[in-house]
Design a protein around this motif. Sequence first.
Motif, mmCIF file in Angstrom:
data_model
loop_
_atom_site.group_PDB
_atom_site.id
_atom_site.type_symbol
_atom_site.label_atom_id
_atom_site.label_comp_id
_atom_site.label_asym_id
_atom_site.label_seq_id
_atom_site.Cartn_x
_atom_site.Cartn_y
_atom_site.Cartn_z
ATOM 1 N N MET A 1 0.831 -1.200 0.000
ATOM 2 C CA MET A 1 0.000 0.000 0.000
ATOM 3 C C MET A 1 0.869 1.255 0.000
ATOM 4 N N LEU A 2 0.271 2.333 -0.490
ATOM 5 C CA LEU A 2 0.957 3.609 -0.436
ATOM 6 C C LEU A 2 0.999 4.116 0.994
ATOM 7 N N GLY A 3 1.979 4.951 1.277
ATOM 8 C CA GLY A 3 1.971 5.654 2.547
ATOM 9 C C GLY A 3 1.002 6.823 2.432
ATOM 10 N N GLU A 4 1.395 7.957 2.938
ATOM 11 C CA GLU A 4 0.559 9.151 2.829
ATOM 12 C C GLU A 4 0.287 9.467 1.370
ATOM 13 N N MET A 5 -0.939 9.764 1.035
ATOM 14 C CA MET A 5 -1.256 10.148 -0.337
ATOM 15 C C MET A 5 -2.066 11.429 -0.308
ATOM 16 N N LEU A 6 -1.693 12.321 -1.215
ATOM 17 C CA LEU A 6 -2.396 13.594 -1.329
ATOM 18 C C LEU A 6 -3.098 13.628 -2.684
ATOM 19 N N ILE A 7 -4.315 14.091 -2.710
ATOM 20 C CA ILE A 7 -5.004 14.344 -3.969
ATOM 21 C C ILE A 7 -5.345 15.824 -4.011
ATOM 22 N N ARG A 8 -5.035 16.453 -5.139
ATOM 23 C CA ARG A 8 -5.323 17.886 -5.292
ATOM 24 C C ARG A 8 -5.631 18.170 -6.745
ATOM 25 N N GLU A 9 -6.159 19.391 -6.995
ATOM 26 C CA GLU A 9 -6.389 19.802 -8.374
ATOM 27 C C GLU A 9 -5.035 20.049 -9.049
ATOM 28 N N THR A 10 -5.000 19.876 -10.367
ATOM 29 C CA THR A 10 -3.730 20.012 -11.085
ATOM 30 C C THR A 10 -3.347 21.466 -11.288
ATOM 31 N N THR A 11 -2.072 21.654 -11.562
ATOM 32 C CA THR A 11 -1.574 22.887 -12.158
ATOM 33 C C THR A 11 -0.956 22.488 -13.506
ATOM 34 N N GLU A 12 -0.722 23.467 -14.363
ATOM 35 C CA GLU A 12 -0.141 23.176 -15.687
ATOM 36 C C GLU A 12 1.170 22.411 -15.566
ATOM 37 N N LYS A 13 1.937 22.696 -14.508
ATOM 38 C CA LYS A 13 3.253 22.053 -14.332
ATOM 39 C C LYS A 13 3.151 20.546 -14.164
ATOM 40 N N ASP A 14 1.979 20.061 -13.737
ATOM 41 C CA ASP A 14 1.826 18.626 -13.483
ATOM 42 C C ASP A 14 1.836 17.799 -14.763
ATOM 43 N N TRP A 15 1.563 18.452 -15.907
ATOM 44 C CA TRP A 15 1.386 17.669 -17.132
ATOM 45 C C TRP A 15 2.600 16.779 -17.436
ATOM 46 N N ASP A 16 3.797 17.282 -17.168
ATOM 47 C CA ASP A 16 4.999 16.505 -17.498
ATOM 48 C C ASP A 16 5.035 15.157 -16.776
ATOM 49 N N GLN A 17 4.392 15.068 -15.631
ATOM 50 C CA GLN A 17 4.312 13.772 -14.942
ATOM 51 C C GLN A 17 3.042 13.000 -15.306
ATOM 52 N N ILE A 18 2.019 13.715 -15.763
ATOM 53 C CA ILE A 18 0.786 13.024 -16.168
ATOM 54 C C ILE A 18 0.997 12.324 -17.511
ATOM 55 N N TRP A 19 1.695 12.997 -18.432
ATOM 56 C CA TRP A 19 1.822 12.486 -19.799
ATOM 57 C C TRP A 19 2.399 11.070 -19.872
ATOM 58 N N PRO A 20 3.469 10.721 -19.131
ATOM 59 C CA PRO A 20 3.963 9.340 -19.220
ATOM 60 C C PRO A 20 2.921 8.309 -18.773
ATOM 61 N N ILE A 21 2.112 8.658 -17.768
ATOM 62 C CA ILE A 21 1.065 7.737 -17.314
ATOM 63 C C ILE A 21 0.007 7.599 -18.407
ATOM 64 N N PHE A 22 -0.439 8.752 -18.907
ATOM 65 C CA PHE A 22 -1.457 8.771 -19.965
ATOM 66 C C PHE A 22 -0.960 7.962 -21.174
ATOM 67 N N ARG A 23 0.258 8.234 -21.612
ATOM 68 C CA ARG A 23 0.783 7.607 -22.833
ATOM 69 C C ARG A 23 0.847 6.093 -22.686
ATOM 70 N N GLN A 24 1.293 5.638 -21.518
ATOM 71 C CA GLN A 24 1.442 4.196 -21.290
ATOM 72 C C GLN A 24 0.086 3.491 -21.287
ATOM 73 N N ILE A 25 -0.890 4.095 -20.619
ATOM 74 C CA ILE A 25 -2.216 3.466 -20.536
ATOM 75 C C ILE A 25 -2.897 3.474 -21.901
ATOM 76 N N VAL A 26 -2.799 4.606 -22.604
ATOM 77 C CA VAL A 26 -3.473 4.697 -23.907
ATOM 78 C C VAL A 26 -2.783 3.803 -24.932
ATOM 79 N N ALA A 27 -1.458 3.710 -24.875
ATOM 80 C CA ALA A 27 -0.736 2.856 -25.832
ATOM 81 C C ALA A 27 -1.123 1.389 -25.678
#
Length: 166
Positions: A1-27
């Motif tokens: 299991m994960l330790g502490e986890m935070l969920i928040r609304e995104t900022t534009e800067k987050d995209w660079d970490q979102i894109w690898p997840i998105f690309r892998q799942i969509v591919a």
Amino acid sequence: MLGEMLIRETTEKDWDQIWPIFRQIVAAGDTYGYDVDIKEDDARSSWMQKPPGGTFVALDDRGHIVGTATVHPNQGGNGSHVANGSYMVSPARAGQGVGRALGEYSIDWARTHGYRAMQFNAVVETNERAVALWMSLGFEILTTVPAAFNHPDLGYVGLHIMHRTL
Ligand SMILES: CC(C)(COP(=O)(O)OP(=O)(O)OC[C@H]1O[C@@H](n2cnc3c(N)ncnc32)[C@H](O)[C@@H]1OP(=O)(O)O)[C@@H](O)C(=O)NCCC(=O)NCCS
């Protein structure tokens, strides 16, 4: 299991970490109807929502993005009180509760932002983890559109329309 986890609304800067997840799942092509070789700009504009929608990220205890979700109106105009949601968890972090946490967060977010129901239009029926998760979060399968998704390994399978009131 994960330790502490935070969920928040995104900022534009987050995209660079979102894109690898998105690309892998969509591919992989087995859970979403996006083009498997979607261009990064198209992916960004479809995922990074503006009000009345929202995009969220889940961060692990080191501040790394391990999952992401979106909420936006499922229809325009007089159908806009029904939210649609989408979810992607880093495959390396699947099965550790990130999807459940994003699901719960997005339901609360949609409710507090005035949406009255949430609908998923296209849950691939063979996506057992997702279907089990959404059922446990109060969604029901309204119907299954037969042979609506061409799964890369299984061929034509159904798409569930799933719904819950908020
Ligand atoms: C579907 C997805 C969002 C789930 O996120 P996750 O972090 O892996 O899921 P969780 O660890 O929160 O598990 C949630 C539930 O899934 C179910 N589950 C987990 N593994 C499962 C498996 N192998 N088979 C069936 N159900 C399973 C359990 O009911 C679990 O509930 P629990 O908390 O009682 O154990 C994530 O796997 C993902 O991004 N998949 C690829 C993209 C996708 O399918 N998005 C959703 C499209 S509708």
